[in-house]
Design a protein around this motif. Sequence first.
Motif, PDB file in Angstrom:
ATOM      1  N   TYR A  14       0.807  -1.220   0.000  1.00  0.00           N
ATOM      2  CA  TYR A  14       0.000   0.000   0.000  1.00  0.00           C
ATOM      3  C   TYR A  14       0.839   1.269   0.000  1.00  0.00           C
ATOM      4  CZ  TYR A  14      -3.351  -3.591   1.205  1.00  0.00           C
ATOM      5  OH  TYR A  14      -4.102  -4.731   1.200  1.00  0.00           O
ATOM      6  N   ALA A  15       1.917   1.307   0.756  1.00  0.00           N
ATOM      7  CA  ALA A  15       2.763   2.510   0.790  1.00  0.00           C
ATOM      8  C   ALA A  15       3.368   2.769  -0.588  1.00  0.00           C
ATOM      9  CB  ALA A  15       3.858   2.370   1.840  1.00  0.00           C
ATOM     10  N   ALA A  16       3.821   1.716  -1.249  1.00  0.00           N
ATOM     11  CA  ALA A  16       4.390   1.870  -2.588  1.00  0.00           C
ATOM     12  C   ALA A  16       3.323   2.348  -3.572  1.00  0.00           C
ATOM     13  CB  ALA A  16       5.007   0.557  -3.061  1.00  0.00           C
ATOM     14  N   ALA A  17       2.116   1.807  -3.451  1.00  0.00           N
ATOM     15  CA  ALA A  17       1.019   2.227  -4.335  1.00  0.00           C
ATOM     16  C   ALA A  17       0.709   3.709  -4.120  1.00  0.00           C
ATOM     17  CB  ALA A  17      -0.213   1.369  -4.090  1.00  0.00           C
ATOM     18  N   LEU A  18       0.675   4.132  -2.868  1.00  0.00           N
ATOM     19  CA  LEU A  18       0.396   5.544  -2.577  1.00  0.00           C
ATOM     20  C   LEU A  18       1.506   6.451  -3.101  1.00  0.00           C
ATOM     21  CD1 LEU A  18      -1.112   5.248   1.006  1.00  0.00           C
ATOM     22  CD2 LEU A  18      -2.308   5.941  -1.091  1.00  0.00           C
ATOM     23  N   ASN A  19       2.760   6.007  -3.029  1.00  0.00           N
ATOM     24  CA  ASN A  19       3.860   6.810  -3.578  1.00  0.00           C
ATOM     25  C   ASN A  19       3.691   7.027  -5.075  1.00  0.00           C
ATOM     26  OD1 ASN A  19       5.154   7.210  -1.149  1.00  0.00           O
ATOM     27  ND2 ASN A  19       6.517   5.461  -1.398  1.00  0.00           N
ATOM     28  N   ILE A  20       3.252   5.994  -5.768  1.00  0.00           N
ATOM     29  CA  ILE A  20       3.028   6.136  -7.209  1.00  0.00           C
ATOM     30  C   ILE A  20       1.869   7.098  -7.455  1.00  0.00           C
ATOM     31  CG2 ILE A  20       2.369   4.958  -9.343  1.00  0.00           C
ATOM     32  CD1 ILE A  20       3.774   2.451  -8.154  1.00  0.00           C
ATOM     33  N   LEU A  21       0.787   6.937  -6.697  1.00  0.00           N
ATOM     34  CA  LEU A  21      -0.348   7.854  -6.862  1.00  0.00           C
ATOM     35  C   LEU A  21       0.094   9.298  -6.660  1.00  0.00           C
ATOM     36  CD1 LEU A  21      -3.093   5.758  -5.091  1.00  0.00           C
ATOM     37  CD2 LEU A  21      -3.168   6.553  -7.476  1.00  0.00           C
ATOM     38  N   ASP A  22       0.956   9.522  -5.680  1.00  0.00           N
ATOM     39  CA  ASP A  22       1.445  10.875  -5.416  1.00  0.00           C
ATOM     40  C   ASP A  22       2.310  11.418  -6.553  1.00  0.00           C
ATOM     41  OD1 ASP A  22       0.132  10.944  -2.974  1.00  0.00           O
ATOM     42  OD2 ASP A  22       1.928  10.421  -1.811  1.00  0.00           O
ATOM     43  N   ASN A  59      -1.800  13.766 -12.934  1.00  0.00           N
ATOM     44  CA  ASN A  59      -3.135  14.214 -12.564  1.00  0.00           C
ATOM     45  C   ASN A  59      -3.674  13.355 -11.421  1.00  0.00           C
ATOM     46  OD1 ASN A  59      -5.659  15.314 -12.377  1.00  0.00           O
ATOM     47  ND2 ASN A  59      -6.351  14.633 -14.386  1.00  0.00           N
ATOM     48  N   PRO A  60      -3.239  13.612 -10.193  1.00  0.00           N
ATOM     49  CA  PRO A  60      -3.710  12.809  -9.064  1.00  0.00           C
ATOM     50  C   PRO A  60      -5.172  13.072  -8.705  1.00  0.00           C
ATOM     51  CG  PRO A  60      -2.305  14.577  -8.284  1.00  0.00           C
ATOM     52  CD  PRO A  60      -2.260  14.614  -9.789  1.00  0.00           C
ATOM     53  N   GLN A  61      -5.799  14.059  -9.340  1.00  0.00           N
ATOM     54  CA  GLN A  61      -7.211  14.361  -9.088  1.00  0.00           C
ATOM     55  C   GLN A  61      -8.131  13.712 -10.118  1.00  0.00           C
ATOM     56  OE1 GLN A  61      -8.231  15.950  -6.243  1.00  0.00           O
ATOM     57  NE2 GLN A  61      -6.067  15.707  -5.775  1.00  0.00           N
ATOM     58  N   TYR A 111      -6.757   5.849  -4.831  1.00  0.00           N
ATOM     59  CA  TYR A 111      -6.376   6.369  -3.513  1.00  0.00           C
ATOM     60  C   TYR A 111      -7.332   5.794  -2.469  1.00  0.00           C
ATOM     61  CZ  TYR A 111      -2.950  10.178  -4.335  1.00  0.00           C
ATOM     62  OH  TYR A 111      -1.824  10.919  -4.607  1.00  0.00           O
ATOM     63  N   GLY A 112      -8.621   5.832  -2.776  1.00  0.00           N
ATOM     64  CA  GLY A 112      -9.614   5.303  -1.844  1.00  0.00           C
ATOM     65  C   GLY A 112      -9.417   3.834  -1.564  1.00  0.00           C
ATOM     66  N   PHE A 113      -9.238   3.051  -2.625  1.00  0.00           N
ATOM     67  CA  PHE A 113      -9.057   1.613  -2.473  1.00  0.00           C
ATOM     68  C   PHE A 113      -7.822   1.308  -1.629  1.00  0.00           C
ATOM     69  CE2 PHE A 113      -7.213  -2.421  -3.811  1.00  0.00           C
ATOM     70  CZ  PHE A 113      -8.286  -3.283  -3.618  1.00  0.00           C
ATOM     71  N   ARG A 151     -15.703   9.470  -2.238  1.00  0.00           N
ATOM     72  CA  ARG A 151     -16.651  10.582  -2.383  1.00  0.00           C
ATOM     73  C   ARG A 151     -16.091  11.629  -3.345  1.00  0.00           C
ATOM     74  NH1 ARG A 151     -18.229   8.825   2.815  1.00  0.00           N
ATOM     75  NH2 ARG A 151     -16.560   9.816   3.983  1.00  0.00           N
ATOM     76  N   ALA A 152     -14.805  11.933  -3.248  1.00  0.00           N
ATOM     77  CA  ALA A 152     -14.183  12.897  -4.158  1.00  0.00           C
ATOM     78  C   ALA A 152     -14.217  12.383  -5.597  1.00  0.00           C
ATOM     79  CB  ALA A 152     -12.743  13.183  -3.726  1.00  0.00           C
ATOM     80  N   ALA A 153     -13.979  11.088  -5.773  1.00  0.00           N
ATOM     81  CA  ALA A 153     -14.031  10.496  -7.114  1.00  0.00           C
ATOM     82  C   ALA A 153     -15.436  10.621  -7.699  1.00  0.00           C
ATOM     83  CB  ALA A 153     -13.605   9.034  -7.070  1.00  0.00           C
ATOM     84  N   LEU A 154     -16.441  10.461  -6.847  1.00  0.00           N
ATOM     85  CA  LEU A 154     -17.821  10.544  -7.323  1.00  0.00           C
ATOM     86  C   LEU A 154     -18.266  11.983  -7.567  1.00  0.00           C
ATOM     87  CD1 LEU A 154     -19.405   7.687  -5.227  1.00  0.00           C
ATOM     88  CD2 LEU A 154     -18.864   7.692  -7.678  1.00  0.00           C
ATOM     89  N   VAL A 155     -17.690  12.930  -6.858  1.00  0.00           N
ATOM     90  CA  VAL A 155     -17.955  14.342  -7.165  1.00  0.00           C
ATOM     91  C   VAL A 155     -17.373  14.657  -8.541  1.00  0.00           C
ATOM     92  CG1 VAL A 155     -17.323  16.719  -6.545  1.00  0.00           C
ATOM     93  CG2 VAL A 155     -18.179  15.145  -4.791  1.00  0.00           C
ATOM     94  N   ALA A 156     -16.165  14.163  -8.801  1.00  0.00           N
ATOM     95  CA  ALA A 156     -15.509  14.401 -10.093  1.00  0.00           C
ATOM     96  C   ALA A 156     -16.223  13.681 -11.235  1.00  0.00           C
ATOM     97  CB  ALA A 156     -14.046  13.963 -10.028  1.00  0.00           C
ATOM     98  N   ASP A 157     -16.765  12.499 -10.941  1.00  0.00           N
ATOM     99  CA  ASP A 157     -17.448  11.703 -11.967  1.00  0.00           C
ATOM    100  C   ASP A 157     -18.509  10.838 -11.302  1.00  0.00           C
ATOM    101  OD1 ASP A 157     -18.322  10.085 -14.036  1.00  0.00           O
ATOM    102  OD2 ASP A 157     -16.420   9.008 -14.250  1.00  0.00           O
TER     103      ASP A 157
END
Length: 176
Positions: free
Chosen positions: A74-82, A86-88, A96-98, A114-120
């Motif tokens: 998970y930490a490695a996955a989050l580093n890639i997301l960061d 376009n992390p948004q 990020y949520g998963f 929730r942020a993902a669903l606001v965006a789409d």
Amino acid sequence: MRLTALVLALSPMVAFAAGSETPTPPQPTETTETCAEGLVWDLATKSCLTPEESTNDDSARLRDVRELAHAGQYAAALNILDSLQNPQAPLALTYYGFTHRMAGRVETGMDYYRAALVADPGNLLARSYMGQGHVASGNLVLAQAQLTQIRMRGGRGTWAETSLADAIATGHGATY
């Protein structure tokens, strides 16, 4: 009218092609088989690099995120997301949520969904993962509400629908 029908008919295939709603775990790649934890396989240089050094585009990085999250890194996955350009983006927010939810930070994960669903609002994957989080938390009413939304938004027969329906029926969500 025809164009709308075509787009709706192809929507599950587009999601499947992007690797966001596949019914199977990701196949291991060099990122998990060759690289040390925290590094990713760079497609251009054919070597292991930090996510910040990698020349991979966001699509390749998101495939690595999915693979690493499935592997429990998970930490490695989050580093890639960061490191995304376009992390948004809705899929990035979904992952990020998963990743946070699977790492035990359930409320943080739900905030990202929730942020993902606001965006789409039509993000079926975010709805499925959010619903599975509700199942894990014992809130079947909210899980069922997400399943209803998936179905109302054309998601019948998709991985998003079947995995959430299975989670509601069994009490266990998918781990990928």
